[in-house]
Scaffold this motif. Sequence first.
Motif, PDB file in Angstrom:
ATOM      1  N   LEU A   1      31.368  15.275  20.687  1.00 40.17           N
ATOM      2  CA  LEU A   1      32.736  15.079  21.168  1.00 40.17           C
ATOM      3  C   LEU A   1      32.763  14.388  22.529  1.00 40.17           C
ATOM      4  CD1 LEU A   1      35.115  18.060  20.294  1.00 40.17           C
ATOM      5  CD2 LEU A   1      35.610  15.618  20.195  1.00 40.17           C
TER       6      LEU A   1
ATOM      7  N   THR B   1      32.184  10.907  21.816  1.00 35.31           N
ATOM      8  CA  THR B   1      33.396  10.362  21.209  1.00 35.31           C
ATOM      9  C   THR B   1      34.411   9.975  22.273  1.00 35.31           C
ATOM     10  OG1 THR B   1      33.083  11.619  19.173  1.00 35.31           O
ATOM     11  CG2 THR B   1      35.333  10.920  19.689  1.00 35.31           C
TER      12      THR B   1
ATOM     13  N   HIS C   1      44.057   7.747  20.354  1.00 32.25           N
ATOM     14  CA  HIS C   1      42.883   8.439  19.817  1.00 32.25           C
ATOM     15  C   HIS C   1      42.199   9.251  20.912  1.00 32.25           C
ATOM     16  CE1 HIS C   1      42.501   5.105  16.506  1.00 32.25           C
ATOM     17  NE2 HIS C   1      43.598   5.829  16.383  1.00 32.25           N
TER      18      HIS C   1
ATOM     19  N   TYR D   1      41.512  13.315  20.655  1.00 37.37           N
ATOM     20  CA  TYR D   1      40.181  13.903  20.803  1.00 37.37           C
ATOM     21  C   TYR D   1      40.109  14.795  22.050  1.00 37.37           C
ATOM     22  CZ  TYR D   1      38.036  11.093  17.080  1.00 37.37           C
ATOM     23  OH  TYR D   1      37.691  10.541  15.868  1.00 37.37           O
TER      24      TYR D   1
ATOM     25  N   THR E   1      32.395   1.916  16.567  1.00 34.96           N
ATOM     26  CA  THR E   1      33.163   3.157  16.553  1.00 34.96           C
ATOM     27  C   THR E   1      33.426   3.612  15.121  1.00 34.96           C
ATOM     28  OG1 THR E   1      34.216   2.480  18.622  1.00 34.96           O
ATOM     29  CG2 THR E   1      35.255   4.266  17.406  1.00 34.96           C
TER      30      THR E   1
ATOM     31  N   TYR F   1      32.034   7.266  13.664  1.00 36.08           N
ATOM     32  CA  TYR F   1      32.872   8.319  13.104  1.00 36.08           C
ATOM     33  C   TYR F   1      32.536   8.586  11.637  1.00 36.08           C
ATOM     34  CZ  TYR F   1      35.696   7.753  17.333  1.00 36.08           C
ATOM     35  OH  TYR F   1      36.118   7.683  18.636  1.00 36.08           O
TER      36      TYR F   1
ATOM     37  N   GLY G   1      31.392  12.628  11.727  1.00 38.61           N
ATOM     38  CA  GLY G   1      32.517  13.483  11.364  1.00 38.61           C
ATOM     39  C   GLY G   1      32.149  14.735  10.595  1.00 38.61           C
TER      40      GLY G   1
ATOM     41  N   TYR H   1      30.705  18.606  12.087  1.00 36.38           N
ATOM     42  CA  TYR H   1      31.449  19.749  12.622  1.00 36.38           C
ATOM     43  C   TYR H   1      31.752  20.767  11.538  1.00 36.38           C
ATOM     44  CZ  TYR H   1      32.038  17.873  17.267  1.00 36.38           C
ATOM     45  OH  TYR H   1      31.786  17.426  18.536  1.00 36.38           O
TER      46      TYR H   1
ATOM     47  N   ARG I   1      36.709  18.099  11.462  1.00 38.77           N
ATOM     48  CA  ARG I   1      36.298  17.257  10.333  1.00 38.77           C
ATOM     49  C   ARG I   1      37.461  16.370   9.883  1.00 38.77           C
ATOM     50  NH1 ARG I   1      31.725  19.214   7.617  1.00 38.77           N
ATOM     51  NH2 ARG I   1      32.498  18.451   5.615  1.00 38.77           N
TER      52      ARG I   1
ATOM     53  N   TYR J   1      38.294  13.497  12.583  1.00 41.13           N
ATOM     54  CA  TYR J   1      37.340  12.392  12.493  1.00 41.13           C
ATOM     55  C   TYR J   1      37.585  11.566  11.228  1.00 41.13           C
ATOM     56  CZ  TYR J   1      34.321  13.502  16.477  1.00 41.13           C
ATOM     57  OH  TYR J   1      33.829  13.683  17.746  1.00 41.13           O
ATOM     58  N   GLN J   2      37.943  12.239  10.152  1.00 37.17           N
ATOM     59  CA  GLN J   2      38.215  11.514   8.914  1.00 37.17           C
ATOM     60  C   GLN J   2      39.432  10.606   9.079  1.00 37.17           C
ATOM     61  OE1 GLN J   2      39.725  13.549   5.180  1.00 37.17           O
ATOM     62  NE2 GLN J   2      37.585  13.191   4.571  1.00 37.17           N
TER      63      GLN J   2
ATOM     64  N   GLY K   1      38.667   7.863  11.665  1.00 43.40           N
ATOM     65  CA  GLY K   1      37.680   6.974  11.067  1.00 43.40           C
ATOM     66  C   GLY K   1      38.320   5.962  10.129  1.00 43.40           C
TER      67      GLY K   1
END
Length: 400
Positions: free
Chosen positions: A96, A99, A136, A140, A206, A210, A214, A217, A223, A226-227, A230
């Motif tokens: 994270l 990220t 984003h 996050y 990036t 992801y 993703g 976690y 999850r 990130y999906q 992504g």
Amino acid sequence: MTFNPLRERGIPLDRQLRNWRELNVTPIDPDNADPYTRCRIIAMNGIEVEGIMFSHQFARHCPDLELKRQLARVRYVEAQQQKVVNWLLPGLASVLETTLAYEQVAVDLTAWVARMEPDPYLQQAYEFGVLEDFDHLYRYANLYEMIEHRKAEKVVDQLTEVMPGRPTYLHHRDPVDNVREPYDRSSAAPISKLHALTIMAAEQQTMNFYMNVGPEYMEPIARQLYQEIGLIEEEHVTHYESLVDPGESWWEMLLNHEYNECYLYHSFMETESDPRIKAIWELHLNMELEHLRLAAELFKKNDGRDPEEVVAPELPVPVTFEPNKEYLRDLIATQIDYTTLGTGYVQEAHERFEKMQAALMGDERAPSERVIQENRDKSGVEYRLETAGPHPVGSLRLDR
């Protein structure tokens, strides 16, 4: 002082291989390093990954065995460069934290490129995208506080504001509306070609990051977030890659890739605050000068043109990581409610947009919306800096 990479000589290719000891670089200190040093590392890793994957694609379309061998020699060196650059990131940092740094790169690099871009249509493409990456970072940041109980401002060192941008759930568009008009390779400014390559590579990295991290976690909301993001990064890669003129030959694309690597290593060498990392940028620049020389020879032989007909005779002003707070606040105030229609931009929802929203989300709230509520429920507050003002979403905010 002007610097023309086409006139410089770097390290001969047969002297560029490094042994395990030389590749075993010490990572930066996650607590004391300049956040923009970390941003330069992440950005340069994206550039190297793009260079390697482009070289592989070139080789897969190339029937000339000797050329494939030359590409393989250069590509192996660039793979070593990529390992050195990416391995500068500290293993102590969580996924994270990394990220958040990725999104800081996306925000401040794209904002800087937008400010410097001479073509209004290309500038609009970067301004549109940066407001989404800005949001984003905010989403996050809420996840980071909820899972790791820490503030994102510590990671970005308050150089980049953490506050809402264009709401993430509104980034899901009909795929056809993510395709832009390309620049014209015969008339575009050389810097415009470099900007397009740079941001395309950064967003591609990036997207790949992801896609891979993703599922690591356990927390369902992590999850899912990130999906969701992504998927949006895939949209962004489509958005930026379509800016590149598809009429460029393989030789021209190779020349632009190698020139851009020289440009960015030189930029980061000029702006780096850490002497140890600066030395790595300088070493890699001297390697890339030879890669560029080889690409220029191939371009002259196969395209029959002088490289200076395509690339600038001297490097542009250095790419600089710096705060873009006022610029981004102005974009939020004026462009927050933009979406895309065809290859252009509109300030109201349209049928394709609404259809995609309904198909993807139906009656469910997107993970990017739920993460805010879940963090508020767990932490008692929504994560945002005190300086964050109202959130003027305008006509695009659909009832959630």
